[in-house]
Design a protein around this motif. Sequence first.
Motif, PDB file in Angstrom:
ATOM      1  N   GLY A 304       0.798  -1.220   0.000  1.00 29.32           N
ATOM      2  CA  GLY A 304       0.000   0.000   0.000  1.00 29.32           C
ATOM      3  C   GLY A 304       0.829   1.268   0.000  1.00 29.32           C
ATOM      4  N   SER A 305       2.134   1.164  -0.268  1.00 26.85           N
ATOM      5  CA  SER A 305       3.067   2.300  -0.226  1.00 26.85           C
ATOM      6  C   SER A 305       3.081   2.983   1.134  1.00 26.85           C
ATOM      7  N   ALA A 306       2.680   2.260   2.180  1.00 21.82           N
ATOM      8  CA  ALA A 306       2.574   2.850   3.522  1.00 21.82           C
ATOM      9  C   ALA A 306       3.906   2.753   4.265  1.00 21.82           C
ATOM     10  N   PHE A 307       4.350   3.874   4.808  1.00 17.56           N
ATOM     11  CA  PHE A 307       5.613   3.944   5.556  1.00 17.56           C
ATOM     12  C   PHE A 307       5.415   4.919   6.709  1.00 17.56           C
ATOM     13  N   ASP A 308       5.407   4.397   7.931  1.00 20.24           N
ATOM     14  CA  ASP A 308       5.247   5.231   9.116  1.00 20.24           C
ATOM     15  C   ASP A 308       6.629   5.599   9.636  1.00 20.24           C
ATOM     16  N   GLU A 309       7.051   6.812   9.347  1.00 24.11           N
ATOM     17  CA  GLU A 309       8.428   7.209   9.615  1.00 24.11           C
ATOM     18  C   GLU A 309       8.649   7.508  11.092  1.00 24.11           C
ATOM     19  N   PHE A 310       9.816   7.115  11.568  1.00 22.63           N
ATOM     20  CA  PHE A 310      10.224   7.305  12.956  1.00 22.63           C
ATOM     21  C   PHE A 310      11.268   8.420  13.008  1.00 22.63           C
ATOM     22  N   LYS A 311      11.043   9.427  13.857  1.00 22.61           N
ATOM     23  CA  LYS A 311      11.948  10.573  13.997  1.00 22.61           C
ATOM     24  C   LYS A 311      12.285  11.220  12.648  1.00 22.61           C
ATOM     25  N   PRO A 312      11.301  11.617  11.855  1.00 17.67           N
ATOM     26  CA  PRO A 312      11.602  12.169  10.527  1.00 17.67           C
ATOM     27  C   PRO A 312      12.381  13.479  10.555  1.00 17.67           C
ATOM     28  N   LEU A 313      12.281  14.245  11.649  1.00 19.38           N
ATOM     29  CA  LEU A 313      12.959  15.542  11.718  1.00 19.38           C
ATOM     30  C   LEU A 313      14.327  15.460  12.388  1.00 19.38           C
ATOM     31  N   TYR A 314      14.656  14.315  12.932  1.00 20.83           N
ATOM     32  CA  TYR A 314      15.918  14.133  13.653  1.00 20.83           C
ATOM     33  C   TYR A 314      16.811  13.209  12.825  1.00 20.83           C
ATOM     34  N   GLY A 315      18.028  13.642  12.552  1.00 22.05           N
ATOM     35  CA  GLY A 315      18.918  12.824  11.718  1.00 22.05           C
ATOM     36  C   GLY A 315      18.297  12.544  10.368  1.00 22.05           C
ATOM     37  N   PRO A 316      17.921  13.606   9.626  1.00 26.27           N
ATOM     38  CA  PRO A 316      17.122  13.401   8.412  1.00 26.27           C
ATOM     39  C   PRO A 316      17.843  12.698   7.262  1.00 26.27           C
ATOM     40  N   SER A 317      19.161  12.527   7.317  1.00 29.35           N
ATOM     41  CA  SER A 317      19.825  11.840   6.207  1.00 29.35           C
ATOM     42  C   SER A 317      19.734  10.317   6.334  1.00 29.35           C
ATOM     43  N   LEU A 318      19.044   9.821   7.362  1.00 32.31           N
ATOM     44  CA  LEU A 318      18.713   8.401   7.470  1.00 32.31           C
ATOM     45  C   LEU A 318      17.222   8.294   7.747  1.00 32.31           C
ATOM     46  N   ALA A 319      16.484   7.716   6.829  1.00 32.96           N
ATOM     47  CA  ALA A 319      15.052   7.505   7.026  1.00 32.96           C
ATOM     48  C   ALA A 319      14.842   6.182   7.746  1.00 32.96           C
ATOM     49  N   THR A 320      14.084   6.224   8.845  1.00 33.73           N
ATOM     50  CA  THR A 320      13.748   5.011   9.584  1.00 33.73           C
ATOM     51  C   THR A 320      12.236   4.964   9.770  1.00 33.73           C
ATOM     52  N   GLY A 321      11.678   3.770   9.784  1.00 33.85           N
ATOM     53  CA  GLY A 321      10.239   3.667   9.979  1.00 33.85           C
ATOM     54  C   GLY A 321       9.731   2.260   9.753  1.00 33.85           C
ATOM     55  N   TRP A 322       8.414   2.123   9.860  1.00 34.73           N
ATOM     56  CA  TRP A 322       7.758   0.814   9.839  1.00 34.73           C
ATOM     57  C   TRP A 322       6.957   0.648   8.553  1.00 34.73           C
ATOM     58  N   ALA A 323       6.996  -0.564   8.001  1.00 40.23           N
ATOM     59  CA  ALA A 323       6.240  -0.866   6.785  1.00 40.23           C
ATOM     60  C   ALA A 323       5.921  -2.354   6.786  1.00 40.23           C
ATOM     61  N   GLU A 324       5.235  -2.791   5.748  1.00 39.07           N
ATOM     62  CA  GLU A 324       4.996  -4.216   5.520  1.00 39.07           C
ATOM     63  C   GLU A 324       5.328  -4.526   4.065  1.00 39.07           C
ATOM     64  N   VAL A 325       5.843  -5.738   3.839  1.00 35.06           N
ATOM     65  CA  VAL A 325       6.144  -6.211   2.488  1.00 35.06           C
ATOM     66  C   VAL A 325       5.541  -7.605   2.349  1.00 35.06           C
ATOM     67  N   HIS A 326       4.598  -7.752   1.443  1.00 30.69           N
ATOM     68  CA  HIS A 326       3.873  -9.015   1.265  1.00 30.69           C
ATOM     69  C   HIS A 326       3.281  -9.504   2.591  1.00 30.69           C
ATOM     70  N   GLY A 327       2.801  -8.570   3.390  1.00 28.22           N
ATOM     71  CA  GLY A 327       2.137  -8.921   4.635  1.00 28.22           C
ATOM     72  C   GLY A 327       3.048  -9.114   5.820  1.00 28.22           C
ATOM     73  N   TYR A 328       4.362  -9.058   5.616  1.00 33.09           N
ATOM     74  CA  TYR A 328       5.322  -9.231   6.705  1.00 33.09           C
ATOM     75  C   TYR A 328       5.777  -7.860   7.215  1.00 33.09           C
ATOM     76  N   PRO A 329       5.754  -7.619   8.531  1.00 33.20           N
ATOM     77  CA  PRO A 329       6.224  -6.335   9.064  1.00 33.20           C
ATOM     78  C   PRO A 329       7.731  -6.207   8.923  1.00 33.20           C
ATOM     79  N   VAL A 330       8.201  -5.002   8.630  1.00 29.77           N
ATOM     80  CA  VAL A 330       9.637  -4.728   8.558  1.00 29.77           C
ATOM     81  C   VAL A 330       9.908  -3.350   9.148  1.00 29.77           C
ATOM     82  N   GLY A 331      11.065  -3.219   9.770  1.00 32.82           N
ATOM     83  CA  GLY A 331      11.590  -1.919  10.135  1.00 32.82           C
ATOM     84  C   GLY A 331      12.607  -1.530   9.085  1.00 32.82           C
TER      85      GLY A 331
END
Length: 529
Positions: A304-331
Amino acid sequence: MSARAALPADFGERRAAMLERLAEVARAHAEALAGGGEKYTARHRARGKLTARERIELLLDPDTPFLELSPLAGWGNDVTTGASIVTGIGVVEGVECVVTANDPTVRGGASNPWTLRKALRANEVALANRLPLVSLVESGGADLPSQKEVFIPGGALFRDLTRLSAAGIPTVAVVFGNSTAGGAYVPGMSDHVVMVKERAKVFLGGPPLVRMATGEESDEESLGGADMHARTSGLADHLALDEPDALRIARRIVARLNWRKAGPDPRPDPAPPLLDEEDLLGIVPGDLRTPFDPREVIARVADGSAFDEFKPLYGPSLATGWAEVHGYPVGVLANAQGVLFSQESQKAAQFIQLANQRDVPLLFLHNTTGYMVGRAYEQGGIIKHGAMMINAVANSKVPHISVLMGASYGAGHYGMCGRAYEPRFLFSWPSAKAAVMGPAQLAGVLSIVARQSAAAGGRPYDEEDDAALRAAVERQIEAESLPMFLSGRLYDDGVIDPRDTRTVLGICLSAIHSAPVEGARGGFGVFRM
C-alpha cells in the motif's frame, strides 16, 4: 506516508543508464546459464541426463518462483561463471527449501574454491532460516588442480549437513551420477538418500584408486552402484528408475516431512504498492554523488506504499520507519543523503532496539558514503556515535536483509549491515558500489600521502606520475567496487533488477519466517554516550 509520485527531472537518463547496467548483468547471467557450454551440455543430454536447472524445475512445485542465490559466483575469475553449482530457495510440496544442484557440464560437477563458498553459503541460509536442504548430486568431488584451496575448508560442507540434521532441519540427497571421494559424504551424511538406478555411483575411491591402494580389482557397479547401495550397503533409502522418478521420490519425501513454519504468518491479502515498480529503474542517479530520496523506493516496495516514519525531523539523512512487504512487518533503515552524522547514528541505534523489542525484521537500504569526517564532527563524537550504531546492528537478533541500491562505502557499509554483519540476505542493484571509499577520494588520499612523503624527504614531486597514478587507482577501485565484481566473490547473494525488489524481499521474508523471529532483549553491550 501518503503515496508519492514525484520523479526526478532526469528520470529518462537514469532509466537508460540502469537498463544498460541490467544488460551487462544479463550477459553475465547468460554465462552461468550456459554452464560448461554447448559441447558439454550436448554430451550430457546424449547420455539421457537432465541439466541441473531442469532437475530443479522438476523438483519444484509448478509455477512457483525459484530465488537463485549467488548466480554470478566466480565471475571475473578463472572459473566458469556460476561455479559449477546452482543454489537457491524454492517450494517443494508447499515447503520452502534450499536447493543445491551440481552442474556436471562443468568439469563433471567438480568443486573449485568458488563452488565451495557458494555451497557453504547455501548451507548457511538453510541453517539460519530453518529451511530443509535438498541436494541434487552429480560431482566428481574436488577439482584436483585446486585441491589445496578446497580440501581443508571443504570439510565444512559435511559439518554443515550434520549440524542441520542435529537442529532438526531435514536434509535430502538425490544422486544422479558420480558422487565420489568427499562427494560421497553428501549422501552419507544426509537424512534421506535417493539414487538413480544404473546411473548413481557413490564410493570413497573409484576402481583406479582402489587398485592403487589395495591391489583389488573391482567394477563401478559392485563398488558403489545404486543397486548395491539399495540392497547391500543400505546407503540408499530409495532406488529410482530414472531421473524424473528420483525427483518424484524426493518430492514425496518432502511431502512427508510434516514440516511447519515456526515464525508468525503474514497479514492476509496484502495491498500492492500504489506506485509503479517500473519507476525504480529511474530513481538512482548515474552519479552516486547526487542524492536521491529512498522514500521513493519504499513507496514502490511496501504494501500500500505505507511507511510510518520514525523521527523524521531528527537525523534526516537516514530515514527510519515501519512498513509491511507481502504482509510481513519490517523496520526500514534507508540512507537519504548518503552521509551518516551523529544524529543519524543515534536514531538508528534506538530504532534497532525498538525493532528487537517488537520482534520485527530489519530492512537496510544502502546509499551511504560513510560516517562524516572533519574536526567538528570528530569533536562532536562521531566515532562513538557510529560505534553505537554498529554495536546495535552487530548485536541485534531479529533477521536483517540488506539491499545495496547506491553507494555503500567505509564504515557506513558496516553500520548498514554489510556482509560481515551476517544479514540473512544481501542483494545489490546494478547501480550499487561498495568499497573503503569512492574511487576519486581513495586516489586523492594516496596522492596526498605521496606528496607529503616527497616533501618530507626533500624530493621533487612528479605531477605527471601523480596524474597517471590517480587515474590508474580510480580505474582499479571503480572496477573493484562494481556489483558484478563483488557478487562474483559472494559478497552479496545476487545482483537483482530493481523492479524485482519487492518479489525478492517477499521470498526472503517468507523464508525468514520458517524460523522463529525473536529480538534481543538487552545484550547490546556498552553504548558509549
